[in-house]
Write a protein that holds these residues in place. Structure first.
Motif, PDB file in Angstrom:
ATOM      1  N   GLU A 100      -2.992  -9.875   1.827  1.00 48.93           N
ATOM      2  CA  GLU A 100      -4.185  -9.797   0.981  1.00 48.93           C
ATOM      3  C   GLU A 100      -4.764 -11.177   0.677  1.00 48.93           C
ATOM      4  O   GLU A 100      -5.978 -11.325   0.534  1.00 48.93           O
ATOM      5  N   ASN A 101      -3.894 -12.147   0.544  1.00 47.55           N
ATOM      6  CA  ASN A 101      -4.322 -13.456   0.052  1.00 47.55           C
ATOM      7  C   ASN A 101      -3.519 -14.561   0.727  1.00 47.55           C
ATOM      8  O   ASN A 101      -2.705 -15.226   0.096  1.00 47.55           O
ATOM      9  N   MET A 148      -6.857 -14.497  -7.598  1.00 51.54           N
ATOM     10  CA  MET A 148      -7.142 -13.125  -7.189  1.00 51.54           C
ATOM     11  C   MET A 148      -7.102 -12.192  -8.388  1.00 51.54           C
ATOM     12  O   MET A 148      -6.203 -12.296  -9.240  1.00 51.54           O
ATOM     13  N   LEU A 149      -8.080 -11.290  -8.461  1.00 51.10           N
ATOM     14  CA  LEU A 149      -8.092 -10.252  -9.477  1.00 51.10           C
ATOM     15  C   LEU A 149      -7.472  -8.990  -8.901  1.00 51.10           C
ATOM     16  O   LEU A 149      -7.754  -8.628  -7.756  1.00 51.10           O
ATOM     17  N   ILE A 150      -6.628  -8.338  -9.707  1.00 47.61           N
ATOM     18  CA  ILE A 150      -5.899  -7.157  -9.253  1.00 47.61           C
ATOM     19  C   ILE A 150      -6.052  -6.061 -10.303  1.00 47.61           C
ATOM     20  O   ILE A 150      -5.733  -6.262 -11.478  1.00 47.61           O
ATOM     21  N   ALA A 195      -7.594  -5.174  -5.086  1.00 47.35           N
ATOM     22  CA  ALA A 195      -7.495  -6.615  -5.307  1.00 47.35           C
ATOM     23  C   ALA A 195      -8.671  -7.318  -4.644  1.00 47.35           C
ATOM     24  O   ALA A 195      -9.077  -6.953  -3.541  1.00 47.35           O
ATOM     25  N   GLU A 196      -9.202  -8.324  -5.323  1.00 51.60           N
ATOM     26  CA  GLU A 196     -10.357  -9.061  -4.816  1.00 51.60           C
ATOM     27  C   GLU A 196     -10.243 -10.537  -5.175  1.00 51.60           C
ATOM     28  O   GLU A 196      -9.904 -10.886  -6.308  1.00 51.60           O
TER      29      GLU A 196
END
Length: 197
Positions: free
Chosen positions: A137-138, A144-146, A163-164
């Motif tokens: 994801e990262n 990162m926002l989850i 997640a973004e």
């Protein structure tokens, strides 16, 4: 890029010291008068908190975003979306609905005491399932926002996670940290709703 990430981290961490600007959500008023929402979340899930300022703590650099981070709050957003997607539903139970901002790696990188040893401290079993991201994801370990939702609709259990990494909205080449944050929060909430089908 790293300067932008660090400024975004400071934007989150010092929210109480500056003019707070919540993310504005576009929702339609619910037309389902039968829908009853039962919010079983613990009180701390509703409140903003920097989990730890101590660099050796497992929760260092992780911030929980309380309900005030969106207008209307995310529960009202969820109610509106569930009402639209499930027009006959009568019962929405929310057990978990929370967003965390994981700034841990970037903040430790900016600390003079950083080093490989810090990887051993990302270990809090109580919050890891809500706050941690995968290497896939990262891969660059950016902030990162989850977001996580757990609950039920008319007795049927649902679980969703999104997640973004905060980035500018599509079509916008440059933006500030607040715009990137808003974009990430909106995408997380929309993604969570899309998983509840």
């Amino acid at each position: 890029m790293h300067k932008y990430i660090f400024l975004l981290a400071i934007t989150f961490a010092t929210t109480g010291c500056v003019s707070f600007q919540p993310t504005k959500l576009d929702i339609q008023p619910t037309t389902n008068a039968k829908l009853v929402v039962t919010d079983n979340r613990s009180q701390n899930q509703k409140e903003t908190e920097m989990l730890s300022y101590i660099i050796t703590n497992c929760d260092y650099g992780i911030q929980r975003l309380g309900d005030e981070w969106t207008i209307p709050n995310k529960v009202e957003f969820l109610k509106s979306q569930i009402s639209k997607n499930f027009p006959e539903t009568q019962d929405l139970v929310i057990d978990t609905f929370v967003i965390y901002n994981n700034m841990q790696y970037q903040l430790r990188e900016g600390n003079i005491y950083r080093g490989p040893i810090w990887s051993a401290f990302e270990c809090n079993e109580a919050t890891d399932r809500f706050t941690m991201y995968t290497p896939e994801e990262n891969p660059e370990r950016q902030n990162m926002l989850i977001g996580t939702f757990e609950g039920s609709i008319d007795g049927k259990q649902y679980s969703a996670r999104a997640a973004e990494i905060p980035t500018c909205p599509q079509g916008m080449d440059e933006c500030n940290g607040l715009v990137a944050r808003d974009n990430a929060i909106k995408k997380i909430l929309e993604n969570i709703v899309s998983q509840i089908r």
